[in-house]
Design a protein around this motif. Structure first.
Motif, PDB file in Angstrom:
ATOM      1  N   GLN A 107       1.568   3.154  21.878  1.00 30.53           N
ATOM      2  CA  GLN A 107       0.923   2.060  21.150  1.00 30.53           C
ATOM      3  C   GLN A 107       0.468   2.505  19.767  1.00 30.53           C
ATOM      4  O   GLN A 107       0.595   1.765  18.778  1.00 30.53           O
ATOM      5  N   LEU A 108      -0.035   3.736  19.687  1.00 32.81           N
ATOM      6  CA  LEU A 108      -0.566   4.265  18.439  1.00 32.81           C
ATOM      7  C   LEU A 108       0.519   4.396  17.377  1.00 32.81           C
ATOM      8  O   LEU A 108       0.331   4.006  16.212  1.00 32.81           O
ATOM      9  N   PHE A 109       1.680   4.925  17.767  1.00 35.40           N
ATOM     10  CA  PHE A 109       2.760   5.102  16.788  1.00 35.40           C
ATOM     11  C   PHE A 109       3.513   3.805  16.516  1.00 35.40           C
ATOM     12  O   PHE A 109       4.070   3.628  15.424  1.00 35.40           O
ATOM     13  N   THR A 110       3.493   2.889  17.487  1.00 36.65           N
ATOM     14  CA  THR A 110       4.018   1.556  17.197  1.00 36.65           C
ATOM     15  C   THR A 110       3.144   0.882  16.143  1.00 36.65           C
ATOM     16  O   THR A 110       3.649   0.238  15.212  1.00 36.65           O
ATOM     17  N   ALA A 111       1.826   1.057  16.277  1.00 37.79           N
ATOM     18  CA  ALA A 111       0.901   0.526  15.268  1.00 37.79           C
ATOM     19  C   ALA A 111       1.111   1.213  13.918  1.00 37.79           C
ATOM     20  O   ALA A 111       1.018   0.567  12.863  1.00 37.79           O
ATOM     21  N   ALA A 112       1.404   2.520  13.944  1.00 33.72           N
ATOM     22  CA  ALA A 112       1.623   3.255  12.694  1.00 33.72           C
ATOM     23  C   ALA A 112       2.781   2.659  11.899  1.00 33.72           C
ATOM     24  O   ALA A 112       2.773   2.666  10.662  1.00 33.72           O
ATOM     25  N   ALA A 113       3.777   2.123  12.613  1.00 37.12           N
ATOM     26  CA  ALA A 113       4.911   1.480  11.930  1.00 37.12           C
ATOM     27  C   ALA A 113       4.514   0.157  11.289  1.00 37.12           C
ATOM     28  O   ALA A 113       5.159  -0.310  10.343  1.00 37.12           O
ATOM     29  N   LEU A 114       3.434  -0.438  11.790  1.00 41.19           N
ATOM     30  CA  LEU A 114       2.954  -1.727  11.263  1.00 41.19           C
ATOM     31  C   LEU A 114       1.867  -1.553  10.205  1.00 41.19           C
ATOM     32  O   LEU A 114       1.655  -2.435   9.375  1.00 41.19           O
ATOM     33  N   ASN A 115       1.170  -0.423  10.256  1.00 40.18           N
ATOM     34  CA  ASN A 115       0.024  -0.205   9.370  1.00 40.18           C
ATOM     35  C   ASN A 115       0.445   0.113   7.941  1.00 40.18           C
ATOM     36  O   ASN A 115       1.518   0.664   7.701  1.00 40.18           O
ATOM     37  N   ASP A 116      -0.433  -0.213   7.011  1.00 39.68           N
ATOM     38  CA  ASP A 116      -0.276   0.212   5.621  1.00 39.68           C
ATOM     39  C   ASP A 116      -1.640   0.099   4.943  1.00 39.68           C
ATOM     40  O   ASP A 116      -2.514  -0.645   5.405  1.00 39.68           O
ATOM     41  N   LEU A 117      -1.817   0.829   3.861  1.00 37.22           N
ATOM     42  CA  LEU A 117      -3.060   0.736   3.105  1.00 37.22           C
ATOM     43  C   LEU A 117      -3.165  -0.644   2.457  1.00 37.22           C
ATOM     44  O   LEU A 117      -2.165  -1.351   2.300  1.00 37.22           O
ATOM     45  N   PRO A 118      -4.367  -1.043   2.064  1.00 40.86           N
ATOM     46  CA  PRO A 118      -4.519  -2.320   1.355  1.00 40.86           C
ATOM     47  C   PRO A 118      -3.640  -2.361   0.103  1.00 40.86           C
ATOM     48  O   PRO A 118      -3.251  -1.320  -0.443  1.00 40.86           O
ATOM     49  N   THR A 119      -3.337  -3.566  -0.354  1.00 38.85           N
ATOM     50  CA  THR A 119      -2.540  -3.723  -1.571  1.00 38.85           C
ATOM     51  C   THR A 119      -3.328  -3.234  -2.786  1.00 38.85           C
ATOM     52  O   THR A 119      -4.563  -3.132  -2.745  1.00 38.85           O
ATOM     53  N   LYS A 120      -2.618  -2.949  -3.864  1.00 42.90           N
ATOM     54  CA  LYS A 120      -3.280  -2.501  -5.097  1.00 42.90           C
ATOM     55  C   LYS A 120      -4.264  -3.575  -5.590  1.00 42.90           C
ATOM     56  O   LYS A 120      -5.327  -3.247  -6.122  1.00 42.90           O
ATOM     57  N   GLN A 121      -3.894  -4.838  -5.401  1.00 41.92           N
ATOM     58  CA  GLN A 121      -4.788  -5.926  -5.818  1.00 41.92           C
ATOM     59  C   GLN A 121      -6.080  -5.908  -5.000  1.00 41.92           C
ATOM     60  O   GLN A 121      -7.180  -6.078  -5.544  1.00 41.92           O
ATOM     61  N   GLN A 122      -5.963  -5.694  -3.690  1.00 38.75           N
ATOM     62  CA  GLN A 122      -7.161  -5.595  -2.842  1.00 38.75           C
ATOM     63  C   GLN A 122      -8.012  -4.394  -3.252  1.00 38.75           C
ATOM     64  O   GLN A 122      -9.244  -4.486  -3.332  1.00 38.75           O
ATOM     65  N   LEU A 123      -7.370  -3.290  -3.522  1.00 39.80           N
ATOM     66  CA  LEU A 123      -8.095  -2.074  -3.906  1.00 39.80           C
ATOM     67  C   LEU A 123      -8.878  -2.280  -5.197  1.00 39.80           C
ATOM     68  O   LEU A 123      -9.975  -1.735  -5.363  1.00 39.80           O
ATOM     69  N   SER A 124      -8.328  -3.065  -6.096  1.00 40.28           N
ATOM     70  CA  SER A 124      -8.982  -3.274  -7.399  1.00 40.28           C
ATOM     71  C   SER A 124     -10.316  -3.999  -7.274  1.00 40.28           C
ATOM     72  O   SER A 124     -11.123  -3.995  -8.207  1.00 40.28           O
ATOM     73  N   THR A 125     -10.565  -4.609  -6.099  1.00 37.98           N
ATOM     74  CA  THR A 125     -11.830  -5.334  -5.895  1.00 37.98           C
ATOM     75  C   THR A 125     -12.937  -4.417  -5.353  1.00 37.98           C
ATOM     76  O   THR A 125     -14.082  -4.842  -5.253  1.00 37.98           O
ATOM     77  N   ILE A 126     -12.587  -3.180  -4.984  1.00 36.30           N
ATOM     78  CA  ILE A 126     -13.562  -2.267  -4.381  1.00 36.30           C
ATOM     79  C   ILE A 126     -14.296  -1.531  -5.503  1.00 36.30           C
ATOM     80  O   ILE A 126     -13.730  -0.659  -6.171  1.00 36.30           O
ATOM     81  N   GLN A 127     -15.544  -1.883  -5.716  1.00 38.96           N
ATOM     82  CA  GLN A 127     -16.285  -1.387  -6.879  1.00 38.96           C
ATOM     83  C   GLN A 127     -17.115  -0.129  -6.603  1.00 38.96           C
ATOM     84  O   GLN A 127     -17.615   0.498  -7.539  1.00 38.96           O
ATOM     85  N   VAL A 128     -17.267   0.264  -5.340  1.00 37.78           N
ATOM     86  CA  VAL A 128     -18.205   1.339  -5.015  1.00 37.78           C
ATOM     87  C   VAL A 128     -17.671   2.702  -5.471  1.00 37.78           C
ATOM     88  O   VAL A 128     -16.458   2.910  -5.555  1.00 37.78           O
ATOM     89  N   PRO A 129     -18.579   3.658  -5.776  1.00 41.03           N
ATOM     90  CA  PRO A 129     -18.145   5.025  -6.102  1.00 41.03           C
ATOM     91  C   PRO A 129     -17.299   5.597  -4.966  1.00 41.03           C
ATOM     92  O   PRO A 129     -17.642   5.422  -3.786  1.00 41.03           O
ATOM     93  N   THR A 130     -16.208   6.240  -5.329  1.00 40.96           N
ATOM     94  CA  THR A 130     -15.267   6.752  -4.327  1.00 40.96           C
ATOM     95  C   THR A 130     -14.850   8.178  -4.676  1.00 40.96           C
ATOM     96  O   THR A 130     -14.457   8.456  -5.810  1.00 40.96           O
TER      97      THR A 130
END
Length: 270
Positions: A194-217
Motif C-alpha cells: 500500500q505504501l509504495f502504491t501510494a508513493a506512485a500517486l504522491n507528489d509535492l504540492p505544485t509550485k503555485q501552492q508552494l508560493s502561498t506558503i509564507q512562513v520561514p523555511t
C-alpha cells in the motif's frame, strides 16, 4: 481514511517544554531508524523547546493503515496535525521532517497555514517531472514488497545502500547505517504494498501552492542521493517565498544540521 482519530494508533515521543517542533520521519523509516543512523542527534535538541516525534501510520510501532489512501501525503499531514493537537503542542507550530516527513509538513501547512510558523524540510523527495518518471519503479517495488515483505526488502536494500544515501555518509557511518533498515524489517507485506502504491500517486504540492506558503523555511539537502535530488531542494527554495537552503557536500556539513535546526527553531520562536 476515517475522520475518527485514535492517538493510540501512533507511537509518539515527547521531550522538552516550550515552542513545539513536530517531526516526521521518511518512507519506511521510524524513530528507531532515525536514532540508529546517528545523523539527527535529537538528544542534543534544546530542552527549552518541545520536540514531538512519532512513527507514521504503518511504520515503526504505530498501527497499520487500512488502505492506500492512509499513505497519501495529504492524509499523513492530517495525522501530523492531529498528533500535535492531541498533545496540546504550542501553536503556531514548527513542522518538519525528512523526505516523506518533509512532504507531510508541506501539506500540513497548506491545510492549516494559520497554525504554522516555520518549516524544516530535510532531504526533500524526488518530485514533479522527475517523480512522474519513477511511477513504474514504485509499482515494481510495491509488487516486490508483496513477495519479499519487510525482511526481504531490507536485505535487498542492504546490498544497495548507495541508492539510499550518499556514499560519503555510508563511509562515515559504516557501523550504524544498516540500523536505518531496522524499521523496514518489521513492516508487513500489505503495508509495504500500500505504501509504495501510494508513493506512485504522491507528489509535492505544485509550485503555485508552494508560493502561498509564507512562513520561514529551512531546507537541508545533500549531494549524491538520487531518491532525494538537490533539484527538488533547489526548486523548493525558489518556490517558497521565505526559504533558506543548505546543501551538504560532506559529513562535516551534515554534522552542522542538528545545530541549524535548533537555531532555526529558536529564531522562529522569537
Amino acid at each position: 481514511m476515517t475522520e475518527q482519530f485514535n492517538i493510540n494508533q501512533f507511537n509518539c515521543s515527547i521531550s522538552g517544554k516550550g515552542q513545539s517542533l513536530v517531526w516526521a520521519h521518511g518512507l519506511c523509516g521510524c524513530m528507531q531508524s532515525e536514532d540508529a543512523i546517528g545523523v539527527y542527534a535529537w538528544h542534543r535538541f534544546p530542552k527549552k523547546l518541545q520536540l514531538i516525534r512519532y512513527d507514521a501510520i504503518g511504520h515503526g510501532l504505530s498501527t497499520q493503515g487500512e488502505s492506500v489512501d492512509d499513505y497519501l501525503w495529504p492524509n499523513l499531514a492530517k495525522d501530523m496535525l492531529r498528533v500535535a493537537e492531541h498533545y496540546r503542542a504550542t501553536t503556531p507550530l514548527i513542522l518538519g521532517g525528512q523526505s516523506m516527513g518533509c512532504a507531510t509538513s508541506l501539506f500540513a501547512v497548506l491545510a492549516q497555514p494559520e497554525n504554522v510558523k516555520g518549516l524544516v524540510l530535510m532531504t526533500p523527495p524526488v518530485a514533479w517531472q522527475a517523480r512522474a518518471a519513477k511511477v513504474d519503479y514504485y509499482h515494481k517495488i510495491a509488487k516486490a514488497a508483496r513477495i519479499l515483505g519487510g525482511k526481504g526488502l531490507a536485505q535487498m536494500n542492504a546490498k544497495h545502500l548507495d541508492k539510499m544515501l550518499p556514499s560519503w555518509i555510508i563511509d562515515a557511518h559504516k557501523h550504524s547505517v544498516l540500523g536505518m533498515l531496522d524499521g523496514l524489517k518489521s513492516m508487513k507485506r500489505q503495508t509495504l504494498n500500500q505504501l509504495f502504491t501510494a508513493a506512485a500517486l504522491n507528489d509535492l504540492p505544485t509550485k503555485q501552492q508552494l508560493s502561498t506558503i509564507q512562513v520561514p523555511t529551512l531546507i537541508l539537502a545533500w549531494q549524491g542521493d538520487e531518491a532525494h535530488p538537490i533539484d527538488s531542494a533547489i526548486s523548493l527554495n525558489k518556490s517558497l517565498p521565505n526559504a533558506t537552503l543548505h546543501i551538504a557536500n560532506s559529513m562535516d556539513d551534515v554534522n552542522d544540521w542538528p545545530a541549524l535546526i535548533s537555531d532555526f527553531c529558536i529564531a522562529v520562536d522569537h
